[in-house]
Design an enzyme around this catalytic site. Structure first.
Site, PDB file in Angstrom:
ATOM      1  N   ARG B 228       0.862  -1.185   0.000  1.00 48.58           N
ATOM      2  CA  ARG B 228       0.000   0.000   0.000  1.00 48.58           C
ATOM      3  C   ARG B 228       0.894   1.228   0.000  1.00 48.58           C
ATOM      4  O   ARG B 228       1.969   1.229   0.620  1.00 48.58           O
ATOM      5  CB  ARG B 228      -0.832   0.036   1.287  1.00 48.58           C
ATOM      6  CG  ARG B 228      -2.016  -0.895   1.299  1.00 48.58           C
ATOM      7  CD  ARG B 228      -3.177  -0.318   0.483  1.00 48.58           C
ATOM      8  NE  ARG B 228      -4.341  -1.186   0.491  1.00 48.58           N
ATOM      9  CZ  ARG B 228      -4.606  -2.112  -0.417  1.00 48.58           C
ATOM     10  NH1 ARG B 228      -3.784  -2.305  -1.428  1.00 48.58           N
ATOM     11  NH2 ARG B 228      -5.698  -2.840  -0.326  1.00 48.58           N
ATOM     12  N   HIS B 276      -0.624   0.837  -9.824  1.00 47.83           N
ATOM     13  CA  HIS B 276      -1.417  -0.012  -8.908  1.00 47.83           C
ATOM     14  C   HIS B 276      -2.115  -1.134  -9.677  1.00 47.83           C
ATOM     15  O   HIS B 276      -3.344  -1.271  -9.604  1.00 47.83           O
ATOM     16  CB  HIS B 276      -2.432   0.850  -8.129  1.00 47.83           C
ATOM     17  CG  HIS B 276      -2.818   0.208  -6.818  1.00 47.83           C
ATOM     18  ND1 HIS B 276      -3.051   0.910  -5.664  1.00 47.83           N
ATOM     19  CD2 HIS B 276      -2.994  -1.101  -6.478  1.00 47.83           C
ATOM     20  CE1 HIS B 276      -3.357   0.082  -4.683  1.00 47.83           C
ATOM     21  NE2 HIS B 276      -3.327  -1.150  -5.149  1.00 47.83           N
TER      22      HIS B 276
END
Lengths: 313, 313
Positions: B228, B276
């Site tokens: 993350r 991502h």
């Protein structure tokens, strides 16, 4: 007795030094050092000059410094003695690193992401297929091919092999010579780890490329050649890329090496060029292997990796 | 009874369509569709708006659409019901693809070879280390970390894990919270697959980078973050790269996503940016998993992947 070391354009010193450590009681003669021809029982070679090896009447074995032996068969006067290649877990593992890297790189669209990065573009191409949706075909199921195929299967790919005999890995489809077309028709990414022989020279040509899978998840077939440059027809790869018969390629080997500065491969946006580095020989590991082979042969045993003269590998 | 679908900025339609197929007898209410709050027993979410989930008095469970649940804990009014994350072999395998690709890419000097290719330079940097000479450290040994660590070990790397509890894989050194410094000191390539919690936020900072191995075979430590963005301090990565505390990085996540066009990461020669995409959720597989979870909970059973509210993962 002497061991002859003939390494072509390679620097012989790392090999001389290590062989001397393994055989402190023998002369390690680096060609063209002075050597009594009758003293030489073993020759350790990479691209020896044609005719050289025929000068040693008591030669027992020729040891290739790499996994390939095509450089030896290039010599029309190659004496009729035992020829052995290197089977080195280190070399095998390095080759599988390069193969896995290049399969992943095309599958995961790294060249596109690098382009997007240069353009500062945050763009998610939704719909990247999973490894299980990519059919990898490994041509050549020797030591190198089997290791690469197994590792690609663990990474999740749908892997099949192709070998002349149809021998491969347990639990993996392996096609034989007669089923080449069927193998190609189910292949999205073609990984080539074939030996270079009379029957494989130029096998990677337009005709073969045109038989690869047309409707795979990558938008077109990908060629990955880490075998030998002589397997491929450079001009056919370029024309297949231009026509969409191939979508992309990773090439570690070329018809002419070093690759000439004028080659269109250098700046092709869908080709990755590496300078024949997929699996570099580790001098330490290879020397230890060859030393064991020499002792086996001198003790009357059968070494590993004996080459079949008729098949050429 | 209804299933609420709240997918933040994601298009809800692939999920609605599939959940409707699994539950033809229930309403699949896409927020802000009209729904009777008391009818909602399950919420299927990605970045739901804060406060939303507290409006449903009969909510039994919140299902995250991804492996991470930090997006749920960002809601201060998160109701005290069962929270479950996705454990999907497809998602795990995709993450390991991305991790293996990026470890191989830095190890095998792909950025250097691409530069050499652009310069039409055939140059063999003799001395590429073998995978066994590269110490990879995997931070976070949950589903994702264990799968990646195992596959990297098969590729030949010298792999160790780090998890808060010290739990990891059989046959692999796994360090615990107390041994973080020791883990970092033996790590050349740091792979981060940690959950984002109060105790991991900002953990990838200059202090941590400075504890990585200084004399590894790659010339400096490499950071690979597929966890993350909140785990990392972007500015610290940039300054560590500038000072040689880090040699290179692959980043799929960032403090701010999409990564702003002004970010120096975009054109950094030793950083790989992906938007991502390391492990995209496969709507088919994830919907099937969540459908099973809903049936398990409704039948009074215990679902997989229940999140500990105190630990936050």
């Amino acid at each position: 007795v002497s061991i002859l070391l003939a390494t072509g354009s390679w620097d012989p010193s790392p090999w001389r030094e290590r062989l001397a450590r393994h055989f402190p009681d023998r002369q390690i003669a680096v060609w063209p050092d002075v050597v009594y021809p009758s003293e030489v029982e073993h020759a350790v070679c990479w691209r020896p000059e044609p005719g050289l090896l025929s000068r040693f009447p008591n030669l027992k074995a020729i040891h290739s410094l790499g996994a390939g032996v095509d450089h030896l068969f290039a010599d029309p006067d190659l004496p009729n003695v035992t020829i052995v290649r290197v089977i080195d877990p280190d070399l095998t593992n390095r080759m599988s690193e390069w193969v896995a890297l290049n399969v992943l790189l095309h599958h995961r669209q790294t060249l596109t992401f690098l382009e997007q990065q240069r353009a500062r573009l945050w763009k998610d191409p939704i719909g990247t297929p999973a490894a299980r949706d990519i059919r990898v075909g490994v041509m050549g199921m020797g030591e190198l091919g089997r290791d690469a195929a197994w590792k690609l299967q663990i990474l999740g790919y749908d892997v099949a092999g192709w070998s002349r005999s149809g021998e491969g890995l347990d639990g993996m489809d392996t096609y034989s010579a007669a089923d080449l077309d069927e193998f190609l028709a189910r292949t999205d990414i073609l990984v080539v780890l074939l030996p270079l022989t009379a029957s494989t020279r130029g096998i990677l040509n337009r005709d073969l490329f045109s038989k690869l899978a047309r409707h795979g998840r990558l938008g077109g077939p990908v060629l990955i050649n880490a075998g030998r440059g002589g397997l491929q027809v450079d001009a056919d790869i370029l024309s297949a890329l231009a026509d969409g018969i191939l979508m992309a390629a990773s090439l570690d080997v070329f018809e002419t090496e070093p690759l000439p500065a004028s080659s269109p491969f250098w700046n092709h946006p869908r080709v990755l060029v590496t300078p024949h580095v997929a699996a570099e020989s580790d001098a330490e590991a290879v020397s230890a292997f060859i030393a064991r082979q020499i002792r086996t042969i001198d003790g009357g045993g059968t070494p590993q990796g004996v080459v079949d003269r008729v098949d050429g590998y």
